[in-house]
Design a protein around this motif. Structure first.
Motif, PDB file in Angstrom:
ATOM      1  N   THR A 166     -21.541   5.478 -26.907  1.00 40.44           N
ATOM      2  CA  THR A 166     -20.601   6.337 -26.184  1.00 40.44           C
ATOM      3  C   THR A 166     -19.537   5.527 -25.434  1.00 40.44           C
ATOM      4  OG1 THR A 166     -22.121   6.349 -24.318  1.00 40.44           O
ATOM      5  CG2 THR A 166     -22.260   8.206 -25.845  1.00 40.44           C
ATOM      6  N   LYS A 167     -19.845   4.246 -25.167  1.00 38.99           N
ATOM      7  CA  LYS A 167     -18.901   3.377 -24.458  1.00 38.99           C
ATOM      8  C   LYS A 167     -19.012   1.974 -25.039  1.00 38.99           C
ATOM      9  CE  LYS A 167     -19.460   5.547 -19.902  1.00 38.99           C
ATOM     10  NZ  LYS A 167     -20.070   5.335 -18.576  1.00 38.99           N
ATOM     11  N   GLU A 168     -18.175   1.076 -24.534  1.00 44.63           N
ATOM     12  CA  GLU A 168     -18.351  -0.347 -24.830  1.00 44.63           C
ATOM     13  C   GLU A 168     -19.782  -0.720 -24.429  1.00 44.63           C
ATOM     14  OE1 GLU A 168     -16.551  -2.772 -25.992  1.00 44.63           O
ATOM     15  OE2 GLU A 168     -14.430  -2.291 -25.762  1.00 44.63           O
ATOM     16  N   PRO A 169     -20.475  -1.558 -25.211  1.00 39.60           N
ATOM     17  CA  PRO A 169     -21.897  -1.815 -24.928  1.00 39.60           C
ATOM     18  C   PRO A 169     -22.181  -2.228 -23.475  1.00 39.60           C
ATOM     19  CG  PRO A 169     -21.288  -2.767 -27.025  1.00 39.60           C
ATOM     20  CD  PRO A 169     -20.030  -2.224 -26.435  1.00 39.60           C
ATOM     21  N   GLU A 170     -21.423  -3.210 -22.953  1.00 42.08           N
ATOM     22  CA  GLU A 170     -21.717  -3.677 -21.581  1.00 42.08           C
ATOM     23  C   GLU A 170     -21.469  -2.565 -20.553  1.00 42.08           C
ATOM     24  OE1 GLU A 170     -20.257  -6.478 -23.619  1.00 42.08           O
ATOM     25  OE2 GLU A 170     -22.433  -6.573 -23.784  1.00 42.08           O
ATOM     26  N   GLY A 175     -23.502   1.201 -16.591  1.00 42.05           N
ATOM     27  CA  GLY A 175     -23.424   2.566 -16.090  1.00 42.05           C
ATOM     28  C   GLY A 175     -24.698   2.974 -15.359  1.00 42.05           C
ATOM     29  N   CYS A 176     -25.820   2.429 -15.793  1.00 42.25           N
ATOM     30  CA  CYS A 176     -27.100   2.738 -15.131  1.00 42.25           C
ATOM     31  C   CYS A 176     -27.634   1.544 -14.344  1.00 42.25           C
ATOM     32  CB  CYS A 176     -28.138   3.156 -16.170  1.00 42.25           C
ATOM     33  SG  CYS A 176     -27.761   4.703 -16.999  1.00 42.25           S
ATOM     34  N   HIS A 177     -27.339   0.315 -14.831  1.00 45.15           N
ATOM     35  CA  HIS A 177     -27.879  -0.891 -14.193  1.00 45.15           C
ATOM     36  C   HIS A 177     -26.743  -1.583 -13.436  1.00 45.15           C
ATOM     37  CE1 HIS A 177     -31.482  -0.457 -16.703  1.00 45.15           C
ATOM     38  NE2 HIS A 177     -30.649  -0.144 -17.672  1.00 45.15           N
ATOM     39  N   GLN A 180     -24.604  -5.797  -9.580  1.00 44.58           N
ATOM     40  CA  GLN A 180     -25.219  -6.647  -8.549  1.00 44.58           C
ATOM     41  C   GLN A 180     -26.712  -6.876  -8.856  1.00 44.58           C
ATOM     42  OE1 GLN A 180     -24.379  -5.249  -4.619  1.00 44.58           O
ATOM     43  NE2 GLN A 180     -25.252  -7.055  -3.647  1.00 44.58           N
ATOM     44  N   THR A 181     -27.385  -5.817  -9.264  1.00 45.79           N
ATOM     45  CA  THR A 181     -28.805  -5.940  -9.611  1.00 45.79           C
ATOM     46  C   THR A 181     -28.979  -6.857 -10.816  1.00 45.79           C
ATOM     47  OG1 THR A 181     -28.935  -3.617  -8.991  1.00 45.79           O
ATOM     48  CG2 THR A 181     -30.881  -4.553 -10.047  1.00 45.79           C
ATOM     49  N   VAL A 182     -28.088  -6.689 -11.780  1.00 42.22           N
ATOM     50  CA  VAL A 182     -28.176  -7.522 -12.992  1.00 42.22           C
ATOM     51  C   VAL A 182     -27.988  -8.986 -12.617  1.00 42.22           C
ATOM     52  CG1 VAL A 182     -27.116  -7.990 -15.243  1.00 42.22           C
ATOM     53  CG2 VAL A 182     -27.377  -5.633 -14.469  1.00 42.22           C
ATOM     54  N   ARG A 183     -27.019  -9.255 -11.753  1.00 40.97           N
ATOM     55  CA  ARG A 183     -26.759 -10.647 -11.332  1.00 40.97           C
ATOM     56  C   ARG A 183     -27.979 -11.247 -10.644  1.00 40.97           C
ATOM     57  NH1 ARG A 183     -20.664  -9.867  -9.548  1.00 40.97           N
ATOM     58  NH2 ARG A 183     -19.683 -10.579 -11.466  1.00 40.97           N
ATOM     59  N   ASN A 195     -23.157  -9.021 -23.069  1.00 41.67           N
ATOM     60  CA  ASN A 195     -23.849  -9.009 -24.353  1.00 41.67           C
ATOM     61  C   ASN A 195     -25.360  -8.809 -24.152  1.00 41.67           C
ATOM     62  OD1 ASN A 195     -24.139  -9.129 -27.080  1.00 41.67           O
ATOM     63  ND2 ASN A 195     -23.962 -11.360 -27.233  1.00 41.67           N
ATOM     64  N   CYS A 196     -25.697  -7.770 -23.382  1.00 42.37           N
ATOM     65  CA  CYS A 196     -27.090  -7.519 -22.976  1.00 42.37           C
ATOM     66  C   CYS A 196     -28.044  -7.427 -24.168  1.00 42.37           C
ATOM     67  CB  CYS A 196     -27.169  -6.218 -22.182  1.00 42.37           C
ATOM     68  SG  CYS A 196     -25.908  -6.067 -20.909  1.00 42.37           S
TER      69      CYS A 196
END
Lengths: 395, 294
Positions: A166-170, A175-177, A180-183, A195-196
């Protein structure tokens, strides 16, 4: 002048009469349909508008028709005769395979359904009815996947993004993650975050954090085998240094060494983790289709198509080859590997037989094409006459 | 008007329309087949030719016979002269240029090298190129004023090489996802074809982009381009067709189609203008180079 007025009045009256008769006829037609066709089958939560209006003859011809189900046209043409906006939209970007081949009924019920969008099943059940190789649950399952919310990430008809996202992969992941949390969770990541799906499966896996099941050895050992320094590009030389056999295959007149950012290998492979040993970024249909989509489309919409058209590597050498069409061996060898008995009875082919049109060795591909054709037996021309006279002109 | 309803008048009208139709098609695609560069000897035909090159001075064509590891020369009239394999030392040759001094530079995919061949001195010298820390994977080659330009497959850039074969300038598409698939030098400019985005770029000599041409959706799998006085020509390998565009990117017409007979292509590989204005199509799958004139 009086006669003109009389004529006009008479015409108006006649038109009204015809309309009245026609509407009665339509009502009669509906009644006649339900005399045989059980009405209850059409009484569900969501009704297709012509069904709700009793306009069966909008789609069906009551007496005879050229199409299954007494349809007035083929399914795709019939649907698009009303859904004109969808038709234009569905021809852009990446298309879902049933959309491309006009199989609207593989997901939708044309009359009535208990599900939104006239889906014939609950949405995820409709998806799994084709994508049956996907497990419904993993040891660790991505929450939306576990809930059957396929539409939270994928479009069902077409999308400008690969895998019908529905969107660019990243952007989709973030959108949900939150970033800041990912970092925080990737404190020592040796490159720019992104490139998750290179490490994580968007559906599920047997590893925590949805890390894909099969790990690239250097990834399992850490990052430094490939990433010399933070931000330093990992080039194709690094990959080929450990995979000399691939390097050999790439040294061919046709190869797949193409620019893809800093490293052409990751156009097809994940450098970190994958679902299968080759660490491909998806099924061959999708990986190869990223560049060769039109080839798949031609094949999928052809009257006659080769059955194994999604298993590209059955016939092609994906890294490189010195054979036409990047075949993994001479064409005849590739074909005979499956078509074992054909070698015994075929028209002469091989090293001592030459195509009079070109002087090239006669091969299976002199007469057949594997990428879809209008003729039986994958022939390039009709086998009754047209094919033979291409070479045997005197006959 | 009545006369038109008579049978002879209708026949005349029909005949006129039928006579005009081919003329209209001809006006759309003005190219006529002139000859094929091929080897007629049974069993010795070219196998997967990958490129064609030219020698204006001695009026010769060179075809790179990749499948048989040799270079084949032809006269301007298409008569085969010689097949040259450098004593069987060539490995998957892919493209070549001939310099004014007679030396050949050959891209050899089999050793990933740019190989200098001095036929007179019987010298064959492969060079592995590097661009900084990374290895170069040569693909297409051209020269202008004796300066070599090489398309590096891995980076998708055209590299202009100095006399010592070091990279002195790069020409590349700004899109990092896809690289150039082919290039030519015409009118003093480098023209590059970006296959995935279906774009053609004209570069300035400093590597910046002077012009971007977006090819239409009618092109499916572009692999090669040629630039001439009559515009831009793009070869579509999967549709086996040549698409003609004006220099501002307006689609004009397409010609040629799939097959093995004259005027048909089977996995074509390259399109180029020869020094005499003829359009040469390297027809890989049919083992020949087809030459068309206007």
């Amino acid at each position: 002048m009086r006669s003109y007025k009389f004529m006009r009045a008479a015409l108006t009256a006649a038109s009204a009469l015809i309309l009245l008769l026609a509407s009665q006829g339509a009502a009669q037609a509906v009644m006649d349909c339900f005399q045989c066709h059980e009405r209850a089958a059409f009484q569900k939560k969501v009704k297709h508008q012509p069904v709700a209006a009793g306009q069966c003859s909008d789609c069906h011809s009551p007496h005879v028709a050229r199409h299954d189900g007494l349809l007035q046209q083929g399914v795709m043409a019939l649907c698009y005769s009303c859904h004109t906006e969808a038709q234009a939209k569905h021809r852009q970007g990446f298309m879902h395979q049933p959309v491309r081949t006009g199989e609207c009924l593989s997901c939708h019920d044309p009359h009535a359904s208990d599900y939104q969008g006239l889906l014939s099943k609950r949405s995820s059940d409709a998806c799994f009815s084709c994508h049956s190789d996907l497990p419904k649950k993993y040891k660790y399952t991505h929450t939306p996947y576990g809930k059957g919310e396929c539409a939270s990430c994928h479009q069902s008809h077409q999308s400008p993004y690969p895998n019908l996202l529905t969107k660019e992969p990243e952007a989709l992941c973030l959108g949900c993650h939150p970033l800041q949390t990912v970092r925080q969770k990737h404190a020592n990541y040796p490159a720019e975050l992104g490139n998750c799906s290179s490490c994580h499966s968007p559906h599920g896996s047997n590893r925590p954090a949805l890390v894909r099941n099969v790990l690239h050895d250097p990834y399992a050992a850490g990052c430094k085998d490939c990433h010399a320094a933070k931000g330093a590009p990992v080039t194709v030389d690094t990959c080929l240094g450990c995979h000399p056999q691939v390097s050999e295959q790439m040294a061919s007149s046709h190869n797949h060494l193409v620019r893809y950012g800093e490293n052409s290998c990751i156009a097809c492979h994940s450098p970190h983790a994958g679902d299968k040993a080759r660490l491909l970024k998806g099924k061959e249909r999708h990986v190869c289709g990223t560049c060769h989509e039109a080839t798949f489309q031609r094949s999928e919409t052809a009257e006659f198509k080769h059955t194994a058209h999604e298993a590209c590597s059955d016939c092609h050498a994906p890294h490189g080859s010195n054979h036409p069409a990047m075949a993994k061996a001479p064409i005849n060898t590739v074909c005979v590997a499956c078509h074992v008995t054909h070698e015994q009875f075929t028209h002469p082919i091989g090293e001592k037989v030459f195509d009079p049109r070109t002087g090239q060795m006669m091969t299976c591909a002199s007469c057949h094409t594997s990428k879809g054709t209008d003729h039986r037996n994958h022939l390039k021309f009709a086998g009754t006459r047209d094919l033979c006279v291409q070479c045997h002109r005197d006959h | 008007m009545k006369k038109l309803h008579s049978i002879p008048a209708r026949r005349l009208l029909l005949a006129t329309i039928l006579a005009l139709l081919p003329a209209t098609a001809l006006a759309q695609a003005p190219w006529q087949w002139q000859m094929s560069l091929k080897i007629e000897t049974a069993g010795n035909a070219m196998y997967m030719p990958a490129a064609v090159a030219f020698d204006r001075e001695s009026e010769r064509y060179y075809a790179v016979d990749a499948g048989r590891n040799r270079l084949v020369s032809f006269t301007r009239d298409g008569e085969m002269l010689k097949a040259f394999s450098a004593d069987d030392r060539l490995k998957a040759p892919f493209d070549l240029v001939r310099l004014d001094d007679g030396r050949l530079w050959v891209v050899e995919k089999g050793r990933n090298s740019l190989t200098r061949i001095d036929i007179g001195a019987r010298e064959v010298k492969p060079h592995i190129l590097r661009d900084g820390s990374r290895q170069v994977f040569p693909d297409r080659i051209a020269q202008e004023g004796g300066r070599l330009h090489v398309l590096d497959r891995a980076s998708g850039q055209v590299l202009r090489l100095a006399a010592d074969l070091n990279v002195e300038q790069r020409f590349g598409s700004p899109d990092t996802a896809g690289g150039l698939a082919d290039f030519v030098i015409a009118d003093g400019s480098v023209w590059g074809l970006e296959a995935r985005a279906k774009k053609v770029f004209r570069f300035r000599s400093d590597g910046s982009i002077a012009q971007t041409i977006q090819l239409g959706e009618q092109v499916d799998f572009p692999v090669s381009l040629a630039v001439g006085d009559s515009g831009l020509y793009v070869l579509d390998r999967h549709q086996n067709s040549v698409f003609a565009f004006s220099e501002d990117g307006r689609f004009r017409y397409r010609f040629l189609g799939p097959g093995h007979a004259r005027g048909q292509l089977h996995f074509p590989r390259q399109i180029r203008f020869d020094p005499w204005g003829r359009l040469c199509v390297v027809d890989e799958g049919n083992g020949r180079v087809e030459i068309y004139t206007r």
